[in-house]
Each structure stands twice: as structure tokens, then as C-alpha cells.
Design a protein around this motif. Structure first.
Motif, PDB file in Angstrom:
ATOM      1  N   TRP A   8       9.035 -24.854 -15.416  1.00 14.41           N
ATOM      2  CA  TRP A   8       7.615 -24.643 -15.113  1.00 14.41           C
ATOM      3  C   TRP A   8       6.981 -23.654 -16.078  1.00 14.41           C
ATOM      4  N   MET A   9       7.685 -22.579 -16.402  1.00 14.98           N
ATOM      5  CA  MET A   9       7.130 -21.579 -17.322  1.00 14.98           C
ATOM      6  C   MET A   9       6.958 -22.161 -18.723  1.00 14.98           C
ATOM      7  N   LEU A  10       7.926 -22.960 -19.165  1.00 10.24           N
ATOM      8  CA  LEU A  10       7.823 -23.574 -20.488  1.00 10.24           C
ATOM      9  C   LEU A  10       6.673 -24.575 -20.550  1.00 10.24           C
ATOM     10  N   GLU A  11       6.469 -25.322 -19.479  1.00 13.61           N
ATOM     11  CA  GLU A  11       5.333 -26.248 -19.440  1.00 13.61           C
ATOM     12  C   GLU A  11       4.010 -25.498 -19.564  1.00 13.61           C
ATOM     13  N   LEU A  12       3.884 -24.384 -18.846  1.00 12.24           N
ATOM     14  CA  LEU A  12       2.678 -23.576 -18.948  1.00 12.24           C
ATOM     15  C   LEU A  12       2.494 -23.035 -20.363  1.00 12.24           C
ATOM     16  N   ALA A  13       3.582 -22.563 -20.963  1.00 10.50           N
ATOM     17  CA  ALA A  13       3.507 -22.001 -22.314  1.00 10.50           C
ATOM     18  C   ALA A  13       3.105 -23.059 -23.328  1.00 10.50           C
ATOM     19  N   GLU A  14       3.714 -24.223 -23.246  1.00 14.38           N
ATOM     20  CA  GLU A  14       3.410 -25.273 -24.220  1.00 14.38           C
ATOM     21  C   GLU A  14       1.980 -25.774 -24.061  1.00 14.38           C
ATOM     22  N   HIS A  15       1.484 -25.826 -22.828  1.00 13.56           N
ATOM     23  CA  HIS A  15       0.085 -26.225 -22.641  1.00 13.56           C
ATOM     24  C   HIS A  15      -0.847 -25.164 -23.216  1.00 13.56           C
ATOM     25  N   CYS A  43       1.573 -26.582 -28.326  1.00 10.91           N
ATOM     26  CA  CYS A  43       2.698 -27.014 -29.137  1.00 10.91           C
ATOM     27  C   CYS A  43       3.988 -26.903 -28.343  1.00 10.91           C
ATOM     28  N   LYS A  44       5.015 -27.573 -28.800  1.00 16.21           N
ATOM     29  CA  LYS A  44       6.328 -27.475 -28.194  1.00 16.21           C
ATOM     30  C   LYS A  44       7.021 -26.196 -28.666  1.00 16.21           C
ATOM     31  N   VAL A  45       7.939 -25.700 -27.842  1.00 13.71           N
ATOM     32  CA  VAL A  45       8.744 -24.538 -28.212  1.00 13.71           C
ATOM     33  C   VAL A  45      10.210 -24.858 -27.957  1.00 13.71           C
ATOM     34  N   ARG A  46      11.071 -24.164 -28.688  1.00 15.00           N
ATOM     35  CA  ARG A  46      12.525 -24.342 -28.537  1.00 15.00           C
ATOM     36  C   ARG A  46      13.126 -23.030 -28.051  1.00 15.00           C
ATOM     37  N   VAL A  47      13.786 -23.066 -26.893  1.00 11.81           N
ATOM     38  CA  VAL A  47      14.355 -21.860 -26.300  1.00 11.81           C
ATOM     39  C   VAL A  47      15.571 -21.407 -27.109  1.00 11.81           C
ATOM     40  N   VAL A  48      15.612 -20.107 -27.410  1.00 13.59           N
ATOM     41  CA  VAL A  48      16.754 -19.547 -28.135  1.00 13.59           C
ATOM     42  C   VAL A  48      17.505 -18.502 -27.319  1.00 13.59           C
ATOM     43  N   GLU A  49      16.911 -18.041 -26.194  1.00 17.08           N
ATOM     44  CA  GLU A  49      17.574 -17.012 -25.397  1.00 17.08           C
ATOM     45  C   GLU A  49      16.941 -16.983 -24.003  1.00 17.08           C
ATOM     46  N   ARG A  50      17.782 -16.711 -22.986  1.00 17.15           N
ATOM     47  CA  ARG A  50      17.309 -16.573 -21.608  1.00 17.15           C
ATOM     48  C   ARG A  50      17.921 -15.308 -21.014  1.00 17.15           C
ATOM     49  N   TRP A  51      17.172 -14.617 -20.149  1.00 16.86           N
ATOM     50  CA  TRP A  51      17.711 -13.435 -19.493  1.00 16.86           C
ATOM     51  C   TRP A  51      16.905 -13.147 -18.227  1.00 16.86           C
ATOM     52  N   GLN A  52      17.356 -12.158 -17.482  1.00 18.87           N
ATOM     53  CA  GLN A  52      16.643 -11.698 -16.298  1.00 18.87           C
ATOM     54  C   GLN A  52      15.978 -10.357 -16.571  1.00 18.87           C
ATOM     55  N   GLY A  53      14.695 -10.313 -16.315  1.00 18.09           N
ATOM     56  CA  GLY A  53      14.029  -9.033 -16.252  1.00 18.09           C
ATOM     57  C   GLY A  53      14.245  -8.452 -14.867  1.00 18.09           C
ATOM     58  N   VAL A  54      14.073  -7.158 -14.730  1.00 16.03           N
ATOM     59  CA  VAL A  54      14.261  -6.517 -13.428  1.00 16.03           C
ATOM     60  C   VAL A  54      13.487  -5.201 -13.425  1.00 16.03           C
ATOM     61  N   TYR A  55      12.852  -4.896 -12.291  1.00 14.63           N
ATOM     62  CA  TYR A  55      12.210  -3.591 -12.171  1.00 14.63           C
ATOM     63  C   TYR A  55      12.084  -3.208 -10.698  1.00 14.63           C
ATOM     64  N   GLY A  56      11.912  -1.912 -10.469  1.00 15.02           N
ATOM     65  CA  GLY A  56      11.678  -1.423  -9.124  1.00 15.02           C
ATOM     66  C   GLY A  56      10.287  -1.811  -8.659  1.00 15.02           C
ATOM     67  N   ALA A  57      10.179  -2.244  -7.384  1.00 13.54           N
ATOM     68  CA  ALA A  57       8.920  -2.816  -6.921  1.00 13.54           C
ATOM     69  C   ALA A  57       8.659  -2.476  -5.461  1.00 13.54           C
ATOM     70  N   ARG A  58       7.404  -2.658  -5.068  1.00 13.31           N
ATOM     71  CA  ARG A  58       6.969  -2.645  -3.671  1.00 13.31           C
ATOM     72  C   ARG A  58       7.344  -1.376  -2.917  1.00 13.31           C
ATOM     73  N   GLY A  59       6.987  -0.254  -3.469  1.00 12.41           N
ATOM     74  CA  GLY A  59       7.094   1.003  -2.750  1.00 12.41           C
ATOM     75  C   GLY A  59       5.769   1.318  -2.066  1.00 12.41           C
ATOM     76  N   PRO A  60       5.528   2.575  -1.752  1.00  9.72           N
ATOM     77  CA  PRO A  60       4.293   2.956  -1.055  1.00  9.72           C
ATOM     78  C   PRO A  60       3.056   2.939  -1.943  1.00  9.72           C
ATOM     79  N   GLY A  61       3.226   2.770  -3.219  1.00  7.80           N
ATOM     80  CA  GLY A  61       2.118   2.728  -4.167  1.00  7.80           C
ATOM     81  C   GLY A  61       2.661   2.218  -5.487  1.00  7.80           C
ATOM     82  N   PRO A  62       1.889   2.298  -6.562  1.00  6.64           N
ATOM     83  CA  PRO A  62       2.388   1.813  -7.853  1.00  6.64           C
ATOM     84  C   PRO A  62       3.497   2.668  -8.448  1.00  6.64           C
ATOM     85  N   PHE A  63       3.574   3.952  -8.031  1.00  6.60           N
ATOM     86  CA  PHE A  63       4.647   4.827  -8.512  1.00  6.60           C
ATOM     87  C   PHE A  63       4.823   5.962  -7.520  1.00  6.60           C
TER      88      PHE A  63
END
Length: 377
Positions: free
Chosen positions: A308-315, A319-339
Motif C-alpha cells: 500500500w505504501m509503495l502504491e501511494l509513493a508511485e502514484h 514513476c515506479k520504484v525499486r525497493v532496496v531495503e526494508r526496516w522497522q522504525g520505532v519511537y515512544g508514543a502516546r504519553g500524557p502529551g507530546p513529551f
């Protein structure tokens, strides 16, 4: 036990490094401890976008504007290859275009966002007309972009070389108490100890952190090469981001955009997908992202989400794109405020982000935190 320190920092991500910079430039003796041989968390897994345009009015916008100046200083002092020509947020539908119009006519003027809305010939001229299939583009003039996995090590080198910050990599901090830090590299004393532990909520200060009820956000990320000569020099977003970023999400016109997503593409909402694209210095593109929340990040990626993300990007790119790397991003989230900035004991602090904008606001947030610590000393 090593003495003669003013500040010990746990974590060499963007928050830890920002606090080290703010302290060391004031003449403090600073040591930074990082459990891995090089930073591997949120600060190097991201898009490298330091966005001003997306921040809501108030403290987050103020921090992003101040952080923009600090990134500019770092670009000069540490040689970071910082792109300062802004971002483009593309309206794909009438509802998205109306939302961008309302933002420019109201909030942008009221709060001084430096933006311009491109249509017609101005839009058609972007990248040789490749992006003309969109209805409009919001040019965020103050937005910046860099290649995080190279910029963070360069910032570390600058802090070590020019400001005398001492780094202890491959070092696990096992325990802290007022005035003392105990690690696999030994025990250290300092007047102040600051924990910048990212999404690790259990190793240190688990009880005060648990009171915030934070979660972890996991993101699927891609690096791809476009199959045409694109030479992208801006960060790109679409109207999907308007229901994610606080600068737009609470405007009345955002309701129509959200309703359209729920009606026409509910899978994007269910997986927290809103397209971001960042260029690397090597002609590639970082593409994402999705958002899944919980107490622990699942190690398993869904191929359908990447599709789905690649379809959005190509639209978006046309142009078409060729994937060369995949990974997981990660961050701390959903506390009492933004920080959060906690002081659980005398001389002990913890700084946490609860959203994925540490690159955008972290540098200035650290300036304020260090200034307060010095005032209280």
C-alpha cells in the motif's frame, strides 16, 4: 569511580545528543552512555525530516522553529548535509485542497507559518511536470531534511571533537541514583544524571515512566530507487498527513478529509498509513510509513502494508520504484502529551518523546531543559 562530571546522559539518540550539546556549549563536563556500538533507535530509523509546517500552534511550533536554527548551527559546525529548501505537501482530492486553502487563509497567517500554496503553472513546473497530477502543493518553506543514519554519527563526532563530550558506547547503564550511575564500564559520579531512553521504559526509572502510560509505535519503512532520473531535493507528503499532523488535524475542513479516507481507503486509517518520502544523498528515497501501537513493537512486518505504501509513493511520484531495503522504525508514543520531562529524584531527570517528532523539536527542547537544570542548581 570516575568523578569530575557535571552531567551524565543515558542515550545517544537525538534527545541525548541535543542535551549533550546544550550542556557542553555552556561549559559543562558531559559524558554520554549508549548500550549499542552506534545509535540504532528512532533517531537513525526515521525520515530525517525536521518539520516546522506540521507542528500545531503553541509550544510545539515554537520548539520546531527554535530547533530549525539549531540544526542550521549544526550543519555549519559539524558539516551536516542539511537540505533547507522545504517540503511539499500534495493535495490529491478536492477535500484535501480545501483543507490546505483554509490553513493558508487562516492558521498560517495567524501564526506566521512560512508557506505558499502552488497551483496551475507553479505546480506544473515542479520536477519537470512530473507532479502535475495533484490539485495543489503546500510548500513549507521552513522544513528541513537530512540523512539521519549519517547525520547522527557526524553530530557525535562534532560533540566529541569540538566540545569535549566523552562517549561510552557498547555500555549498558544498569542503575542510577542521585549523584551516581552504575554501568558495564564502571560507576560514575555527577551533579546531574539525565535519562534519554527512547522507547525503553523498563531498564531505568521504570516506576515513574510507567505512571505516564506510554506506548511504543512501530512503523514499516522502505528505501527505494526511482526508475527514472528524479533528483528529489525536497521532503514530500500528501493530504493523508493532514489528519496526522496537529497543524491541520483540528481544522474543521479536516473532517471531510478523514471521512473520505474512511470511506474510500479504510485500510490506510486502520494501519496508520500516511505517505512521507525523503531523498537520500545517493539518489534513493526513504518511503513510509505505517503506525501500529502497543506495549512492545512486534517484529513481524506485513507485506500488504508495504505494498500500500509503495502504491501511494508511485502514484505521488508518477514513476515506479525499486525497493532496496526494508526496516522497522520505532519511537515512544502516546504519553500524557507530546513529551515529558520528569524529575523523580534530586539530580535525576528523564526526557521522553511521546510522538515521532524528536528530530523536529528535540534540539530546542533540550536547550530549555538544560537551562532549567542550571537555574535550579
Amino acid at each position: 569511580m570516575s568523578n569530575h562530571n557535571d552531567l551524565l546522559i543515558v542515550g545517544a539518540g537525538i534527545l541525548g545528543l541535543s542535551h549533550a550539546y546544550a550542556a557542553a556549549k555552556r561549559g559543562l563536563r558531559v559524558k554520554v552512555f549508549e548500550r549499542s556500538a552506534t545509535p540504532l533507535g528512532a533517531s537513525v530509523r526515521n525520515f530525517g525530516q525536521a518539520l516546522v509546517t506540521g507542528q500545531p500552534p503553541g509550544v510545539m511550533l515554537d520548539l520546531a522553529r527554535a530547533s530549525r536554527g539549531i540544526w542550521g548551527d549544526w550543519a555549519e559546525l559539524a558539516g551536516l548535509p542539511l537540505k533547507r529548501n522545504g517540503s511539499y505537501l500534495f493535495a490529491r482530492t478536492e477535500a484535501e485542497e480545501q483543507l490546505l486553502q483554509a490553513f493558508c487563509a487562516g492558521r498560517a497567517r495567524e501564526h506566521g507559518y512560512r508557506v505558499e500554496l502552488l497551483r496551475g503553472a507553479a505546480l506544473n513546473d515542479l520536477y519537470g511536470g512530473r507532479l502535475r497530477h495533484h490539485r495543489a502543493a503546500l510548500h513549507g518553506l521552513d522544513d528541513q531534511q537530512l540523512y539521519s543514519r549519517e547525520a547522527i554519527p557526524m553530530l557525535i563526532d562534532y560533540l566529541r571533537r569540538d566540545l569535549g563530550v566523552e562517549f561510552h558506547f557498547s555500555t549498558l547503564v544498569r542503575d542510577i541514583e542521585p549523584g551516581q550511575l552504575h554501568s558495564t564500564a564502571g560507576s560514575f559520579r555527577a551533579a546531574q544524571i539525565l535519562v534519554c531512553s527512547g522507547h525503553d521504559y523498563q531498564t531505568l526509572l521504570a516506576e515513574p515512566i510507567a505512571a505516564l502510560a506510554p506506548q511504543v509505535c512501530r512503523l514499516q519503512m522502505l528505501r527505494a530507487r526511482p526508475e527514472v532520473q528524479l533528483d528529489l531535493q525536497h521532503a514530500l507528503l500528501t493530504g493523508l498527513s493532514c489528519v496526522h499532523y496537529g497543524a491541520f488535524a483540528d481544522l474543521p475542513e479536516a473532517a471531510a478529509v478523514q471521512a473520505q479516507i474512511l470511506r474510500d481507503a479504510p485500510h490506510l486509517h486502520e494501519n496508520g498509513i500516511h505517505l512521507l518520502i525523503s531523498p537520500t544523498p545517493y539518489g534513493e528515497l526513504i518511503i513510509g510509513d505505517s503506525h501500529h501501537y502497543g506495549s512492545d513493537p512486534s517484529p513481524f512486518n506485513a507485506e500488504q502494508v508495504d505494498t500500500w505504501m509503495l502504491e501511494l509513493a508511485e502514484h505521488t511520484l508518477g514513476c515506479k520504484v525499486r525497493v532496496v531495503e526494508r526496516w522497522q522504525g520505532v519511537y515512544g508514543a502516546r504519553g500524557p502529551g507530546p513529551f515529558s520531562f520528569l524529575r523523580p529524584a534530586a539530580g535525576v531527570s528523564v526526557a521522553l518523546m511521546h510522538s515521532g517528532v524528536g528530530m523536529s523539536v528535540g534540539p530546542a527542547m533540550a536547550e530549555g531543559n538544560i537551562a532549567r537544570l542550571l537555574e535550579e542548581a
